[in-house]
Design a protein around this motif. Structure first.
Motif, PDB file in Angstrom:
ATOM      1  N   THR A   5      52.736  43.236  50.729  1.00  0.00           N
ATOM      2  CA  THR A   5      52.512  42.678  49.398  1.00  0.00           C
ATOM      3  C   THR A   5      51.347  43.347  48.684  1.00  0.00           C
ATOM      4  O   THR A   5      51.424  43.626  47.482  1.00  0.00           O
ATOM      5  CB  THR A   5      52.231  41.168  49.493  1.00  0.00           C
ATOM      6  N   GLU A 151      48.765  36.768  33.477  1.00  0.00           N
ATOM      7  CA  GLU A 151      50.088  37.330  33.775  1.00  0.00           C
ATOM      8  C   GLU A 151      50.363  38.572  32.939  1.00  0.00           C
ATOM      9  O   GLU A 151      50.892  39.576  33.442  1.00  0.00           O
ATOM     10  CB  GLU A 151      51.168  36.278  33.530  1.00  0.00           C
ATOM     11  N   HIS A 208      42.726  25.769  39.732  1.00  0.00           N
ATOM     12  CA  HIS A 208      44.080  26.282  39.991  1.00  0.00           C
ATOM     13  C   HIS A 208      44.005  27.686  40.589  1.00  0.00           C
ATOM     14  O   HIS A 208      44.781  28.573  40.217  1.00  0.00           O
ATOM     15  CB  HIS A 208      44.891  26.280  38.693  1.00  0.00           C
ATOM     16  N   ASP A 210      44.887  28.876  43.397  1.00  0.00           N
ATOM     17  CA  ASP A 210      46.101  29.336  44.067  1.00  0.00           C
ATOM     18  C   ASP A 210      47.097  29.941  43.077  1.00  0.00           C
ATOM     19  O   ASP A 210      47.828  30.876  43.415  1.00  0.00           O
ATOM     20  CB  ASP A 210      46.764  28.184  44.831  1.00  0.00           C
ATOM     21  N   ARG A 211      47.124  29.416  41.876  1.00  0.00           N
ATOM     22  CA  ARG A 211      48.008  29.982  40.850  1.00  0.00           C
ATOM     23  C   ARG A 211      47.553  31.401  40.485  1.00  0.00           C
ATOM     24  O   ARG A 211      48.376  32.295  40.279  1.00  0.00           O
ATOM     25  CB  ARG A 211      48.020  29.084  39.614  1.00  0.00           C
ATOM     26  N   ASP A 214      48.692  33.675  43.208  1.00  0.00           N
ATOM     27  CA  ASP A 214      50.123  33.980  43.106  1.00  0.00           C
ATOM     28  C   ASP A 214      50.355  35.215  42.234  1.00  0.00           C
ATOM     29  O   ASP A 214      51.141  36.109  42.579  1.00  0.00           O
ATOM     30  CB  ASP A 214      50.879  32.794  42.494  1.00  0.00           C
ATOM     31  N   ILE A 215      49.688  35.257  41.083  1.00  0.00           N
ATOM     32  CA  ILE A 215      49.857  36.370  40.147  1.00  0.00           C
ATOM     33  C   ILE A 215      49.319  37.660  40.749  1.00  0.00           C
ATOM     34  O   ILE A 215      49.970  38.713  40.700  1.00  0.00           O
ATOM     35  CB  ILE A 215      49.139  36.067  38.813  1.00  0.00           C
ATOM     36  N   GLU A 217      48.763  38.444  43.905  1.00  0.00           N
ATOM     37  CA  GLU A 217      49.547  38.882  45.059  1.00  0.00           C
ATOM     38  C   GLU A 217      50.824  39.580  44.601  1.00  0.00           C
ATOM     39  O   GLU A 217      51.213  40.616  45.141  1.00  0.00           O
ATOM     40  CB  GLU A 217      49.891  37.687  45.943  1.00  0.00           C
ATOM     41  N   LYS A 218      51.464  39.038  43.590  1.00  0.00           N
ATOM     42  CA  LYS A 218      52.725  39.593  43.102  1.00  0.00           C
ATOM     43  C   LYS A 218      52.573  41.031  42.627  1.00  0.00           C
ATOM     44  O   LYS A 218      53.432  41.884  42.878  1.00  0.00           O
ATOM     45  CB  LYS A 218      53.269  38.717  41.967  1.00  0.00           C
ATOM     46  N   ARG A 259      45.369  34.969  51.545  1.00  0.00           N
ATOM     47  CA  ARG A 259      46.610  35.370  50.889  1.00  0.00           C
ATOM     48  C   ARG A 259      46.745  36.890  50.807  1.00  0.00           C
ATOM     49  O   ARG A 259      47.682  37.393  50.179  1.00  0.00           O
ATOM     50  CB  ARG A 259      46.631  34.768  49.478  1.00  0.00           C
TER      51      ARG A 259
END
Length: 427
Positions: A5, A151, A208, A210-211, A214-215, A217-218, A259
């Motif tokens: 990842t 994002e 937030h 963790d949110r 998420d971005i 990591e993606k 993560r």
């Protein structure tokens, strides 16, 4: 499906990515040690998967000290072409990173242009751009507004983003009860401070987190955890609010590493000489040896117009004691948006500081260029000296501006008293 990842995830799995291979090509560290330190988070390789022309660089333990160049437009000086020229100048003088801090106009268009045309790592501060993008008052921004900007920046190909996730409600209380001479000087920190105070809610990036992961990591975006409460005055250095935030950044670093999201920690700021070493070691301790990215630090407050010098003094000392990444400061700091001439002065000052730090740290190979310069000087080999100079054009201009009247190979400082010439053939 990808085998990994992020760069951190790949290193932990023993996968040598093209970016890891690029770092190995440009550093003296062994593959085994690089992989181990990337896997632990002690070295970061910011490399967004959407930045396809990137020449990857590593930041962290055992690597050469990197420098960053800030640029970007404001409402009063809004020329994206002018900022692009600054980016090209940064490449010419071998800067390692560029941060776009634009706060006006078509910010997304400029980001895309940078990512397309500039092959070094690119950083941004999405917090600024949330205000610019939405046009809203700070207190009217929503959680969705904040994360939508992150994002967009990730999708645009930005390699590292500064996020002031450690400026919590507790930190707000700390700075309220521990008043400063110069308050809050971080733009991102001031925006989040205002949002917390006016809305009565927690920092969205802390609450937030963790949110955010998420971005990142993606897209494999490195989080540069910002120091929203960095000191902007010598008197405010290493105070309770600064340390309160740093402790939180250390906690968030561990969460990111769980993560496999890469992290850098941002640091001060204005710091007197005798506190620089302590600040470097404190960060490394509290943030578990994560790469440290410092602004300066500036070692005095009284030199507007010369803050590239105050910054270089602090930067060299910081690099010597463990800083991994220096954010340049220009002569225009505290005064105006820097011109292209200011940018050049800032780059050279920061390059000097970084290299001086590498010499002090004993980075293998760092002294080679100094030795080559010294050999050329010892032979009065002017072309050899210009070849090793950080700014060959300036060195040549100085040489050409005042040549010896007899056309000899000495300089006009010493002439017949040139020490090198006098002992030629005697040593």
């Amino acid at each position: 499906m990808r085998e990994y990842t992020t760069q951190m995830d790949a290193a932990g799995k023993g996968i040598v990515t093209p970016q890891i291979a690029e770092v190995l090509k440009n550093e003296t560290i062994s593959q085994e040690l690089l992989m181990e330190r990337v896997a632990k988070g002690h070295i970061a390789i910011p490399a967004n998967r959407n930045h396809t022309n990137l020449r990857a660089a590593g930041v962290g333990e055992g690597l050469t000290t990197k420098i960053n160049v800030n640029l970007g437009v404001s409402k009063d000086v809004c020329s994206f072409d002018g900022e692009m020229k600054k980016a090209e100048l940064a490449l010419k003088f071998k800067a390692d990173a560029i941060m776009d801090l634009s706060v006006s106009g078509d910010t997304e268009g400029f980001r895309k242009r940078l990512v397309k045309d500039i092959p070094v790592m690119i950083g941004t501060v999405p917090i600024y751009d949330t205000l610019t993008r939405t046009g809203k008052a700070t207190e009217d921004l929503t959680i969705e507004d904040w994360f939508k900007t992150v994002e967009i920046h990730a999708e645009n190909g930005i390699d590292f983003i500064t996020i002031h996730a450690g400026l919590t409600s507790k930190c707000v209380q700390s700075i309220t009860t521990n008043p400063r001479l110069c308050g809050i000087v971080s733009r991102g920190g001031s925006i989040l401070f205002e949002w917390i105070k006016k809305t009565g809610t927690e920092n969205p990036f802390y609450e937030h987190f963790d949110r955010l992961l998420d971005i990142c990591e993606k897209h494999d975006v490195c989080i540069s955890l910002g120091d929203g409460l960095r000191p902007g005055a010598i008197k405010d250095s290493t105070d309770a609010p600064q340390i309160e935030e740093l402790i939180t950044l250390g906690e968030l670093t561990k969460r990111a590493w769980e993560r496999k999201v890469q992290v850098m920690i941002e640091g001060p700021g204005h710091v007197p000489l005798h506190e620089v070493e302590m600040n470097m070691k404190l960060q490394k301790k509290l943030c578990h040896n994560a790469p440290f990215y410092v602004l300066g630090p500036l070692v005095t407050d009284i030199a507007p117009g010369y803050d590239h010098i105050t910054s270089a003094i602090g930067g060299a000392l910081a690099a010597m004691h463990g800083a991994d990444f220096l954010c340049y400061v220009t002569p225009a700091e505290h005064l105006r948006l820097p011109s292209i001439e200011d940018v050049k002065e800032g780059i050279i000052a920061s390059k000097i500081a970084a290299h001086a730090g590498d010499l002090a740290k004993g980075i293998p190979g760092a002294i080679d260029r100094d030795n080559a310069m010294s050999r050329a000087r010892g032979k009065l080999d002017w072309e050899g000296q210009f070849e090793q100079a950080l700014d060959p054009e300036k060195a040549l201009t100085y040489r050409d501006s005042s040549r010896p009247k007899d056309g000899g190979d000495v300089c006009t400082m010493c002439g017949d008293f040139c020490a090198v010439k006098r002992v030629e053939g005697l040593l």
